[in-house]
Design a protein around this motif. Structure first.
Motif, PDB file in Angstrom:
ATOM      1  N   VAL A   5       0.845  -1.192   0.000  1.00  0.00           N
ATOM      2  CA  VAL A   5       0.000   0.000   0.000  1.00  0.00           C
ATOM      3  C   VAL A   5       0.880   1.241   0.000  1.00  0.00           C
ATOM      4  O   VAL A   5       1.794   1.363   0.818  1.00  0.00           O
ATOM      5  CB  VAL A   5      -0.977   0.000   1.194  1.00  0.00           C
ATOM      6  N   LYS A  17      -7.188   9.566   5.182  1.00  0.00           N
ATOM      7  CA  LYS A  17      -7.183   8.720   3.993  1.00  0.00           C
ATOM      8  C   LYS A  17      -5.993   7.766   3.961  1.00  0.00           C
ATOM      9  O   LYS A  17      -6.074   6.678   3.382  1.00  0.00           O
ATOM     10  CB  LYS A  17      -7.211   9.569   2.719  1.00  0.00           C
ATOM     11  N   THR A  21      -6.439   3.658   3.675  1.00  0.00           N
ATOM     12  CA  THR A  21      -5.858   2.784   2.658  1.00  0.00           C
ATOM     13  C   THR A  21      -5.086   1.633   3.301  1.00  0.00           C
ATOM     14  O   THR A  21      -5.087   0.508   2.774  1.00  0.00           O
ATOM     15  CB  THR A  21      -4.932   3.560   1.708  1.00  0.00           C
ATOM     16  N   TYR A  24      -7.638  -0.832   4.452  1.00  0.00           N
ATOM     17  CA  TYR A  24      -8.167  -1.517   3.270  1.00  0.00           C
ATOM     18  C   TYR A  24      -7.192  -2.582   2.784  1.00  0.00           C
ATOM     19  O   TYR A  24      -7.599  -3.700   2.409  1.00  0.00           O
ATOM     20  CB  TYR A  24      -8.437  -0.498   2.169  1.00  0.00           C
ATOM     21  N   ILE A  94      -2.218  -1.189  -3.458  1.00  0.00           N
ATOM     22  CA  ILE A  94      -3.325  -0.304  -3.096  1.00  0.00           C
ATOM     23  C   ILE A  94      -2.821   1.140  -3.060  1.00  0.00           C
ATOM     24  O   ILE A  94      -1.785   1.425  -2.458  1.00  0.00           O
ATOM     25  CB  ILE A  94      -3.919  -0.652  -1.714  1.00  0.00           C
ATOM     26  N   SER A  96      -4.524   5.399  -2.819  1.00  0.00           N
ATOM     27  CA  SER A  96      -5.726   6.208  -2.635  1.00  0.00           C
ATOM     28  C   SER A  96      -6.083   6.871  -3.960  1.00  0.00           C
ATOM     29  O   SER A  96      -5.198   7.304  -4.707  1.00  0.00           O
ATOM     30  CB  SER A  96      -5.494   7.259  -1.547  1.00  0.00           C
ATOM     31  N   LEU A 156      -8.424   3.219  -4.333  1.00  0.00           N
ATOM     32  CA  LEU A 156      -9.603   3.286  -3.464  1.00  0.00           C
ATOM     33  C   LEU A 156     -10.114   4.715  -3.321  1.00  0.00           C
ATOM     34  O   LEU A 156      -9.347   5.626  -3.007  1.00  0.00           O
ATOM     35  CB  LEU A 156      -9.251   2.726  -2.083  1.00  0.00           C
ATOM     36  N   PRO A 158     -11.364   7.755  -1.494  1.00  0.00           N
ATOM     37  CA  PRO A 158     -11.257   8.139  -0.082  1.00  0.00           C
ATOM     38  C   PRO A 158     -12.620   8.257   0.598  1.00  0.00           C
ATOM     39  O   PRO A 158     -13.627   8.565  -0.036  1.00  0.00           O
ATOM     40  CB  PRO A 158     -10.562   9.511  -0.146  1.00  0.00           C
TER      41      PRO A 158
END
Length: 326
Positions: A5, A17, A21, A24, A94, A96, A156, A158
């Motif tokens: 990430v 955020k 992440t 996530y 991953i 953001s 992803l 936010p």
């Protein structure tokens, strides 16, 4: 399967955020059978800040402590993150879906020959391959995209999931990558930093104004409502283009994309370009004197009335409610 990430920071500090992440990424790792969650941090960030990432699910942090990364350069960032993917042996990446994530994700996908889903709003499903849900058609619909490449990248949106803090710890080590000055093709000339307010990308409550407020001299009633709610202010594109409000407050297809818990639109007609940036908000409230304004079709709650009459009364009601419940 290892997950990597990219954790963005603001002047050496992680915001909501960033933790979202990492959360996530940790949940994604569980869903694909477990494995390490490696966070990549670029630029000048203290060990105290980095240590927080373990509490949100990172098991390891690769830190490239190079001051050149304090100024964003998409090419340099992508090269460093790609090196982190190789160092961690990650198969899922991953980022953001913010300004830096959007700029980096495409370059990274090309470098890694990876499938990319931008604007993800749910965890990947693995019952039938690797499928990620995302918004399409300016947020009017959803698509379920299957990624079949060896390395997979998810950007992803936010404020999709609230970050949850735990008790974990992450071991930090250096990120190994060879860089030259040619990788940093952007030179910062000046920087305007907005202080004392929650950035729109982080805001859970947003109050926004449009041309219905008739001019910058009338923005005080919107500011009063924002203060009562504890909300961040935003505006439509025509307002920013007319220099009634600063451009960092502009939300919409050509501005910022936000996903607050509450979005209050005052004097905004609701053109599709504006809706594209805000229609993923959890709750939308529209105040407009035109009952035919398109925004009412996207609203959860609507008030047909003159903003100059409605806003002072709404602000008074919010303040009374807060006083009675404090």
């Amino acid at each position: 399967m290892s997950v990597l990430v990219f954790v963005d920071h603001t002047q050496g500090s992680f915001k909501k955020k960033a933790f979202e992440t990492v959360n996530y990424a940790a949940e994604t790792a569980k869903r694909i059978g477990g494995g390490d969650v490696t966070a990549v941090v670029l630029g000048t960030v203290s060990n105290e800040e980095i240590n927080q990432l373990g509490q949100y699910g990172a098991t390891k942090v690769l830190h490239l402590n190079d001051a050149r990364f304090d100024n964003f350069s998409a090419r340099a960032y992508a090269k460093a993150i790609a090196a982190g993917v190789q160092q961690a042996g990650a198969k899922v990446v991953i980022v953001s879906y913010n300004v830096s994530g959007k700029a980096v994700a495409g370059i990274l996908a090309a470098q890694l020959k990876a499938g990319l889903v931008s604007g993800a709003v749910d965890y990947p499903q693995t019952d039938n391959g690797f499928v990620v849900k995302k918004t399409v058609f300016s947020g009017k619909a959803f698509a379920h995209v299957k990624i079949t490449s060896d390395v997979k990248i998810i950007a992803l949106v936010p404020n999709t999931f609230a970050p949850k803090k735990g008790e974990g710890a992450a071991a930090a080590e250096a990120l190994n990558v060879s860089l030259s000055d040619a990788d940093f093709g952007i030179t910062k000339v000046a920087e305007d930093v907005v202080k004392g307010e929650i950035p729109l990308s982080e805001a859970e409550l947003v109050v926004s104004g449009g041309r219905g407020l008739k001019g910058p001299e009338n923005w005080g009633i919107l500011e009063d409502l924002g203060k009562a709610f504890g909300a961040t202010l935003a505006c439509s594109r025509p307002v920013a283009d007319a220099h009634w409000r600063p451009h960092h407050e502009h939300v919409g297809q050509t501005g910022g994309t936000i996903r607050p818990n509450l979005y209050v639109a005052v004097g905004i007609s609701g053109a599709i370009q504006h809706l594209a940036g805000v229609n993923s908000s959890k709750t939308i409230v529209v105040i407009n004197k035109d009952p035919e304004a398109p925004f009412f079709k996207a609203a959860d709650y609507g008030v047909v009335g003159d903003a100059f009459e409605v806003l002072p009364k709404l602000t008074e009601a919010v303040n009374k409610f807060k006083a009675a419940h404090n």
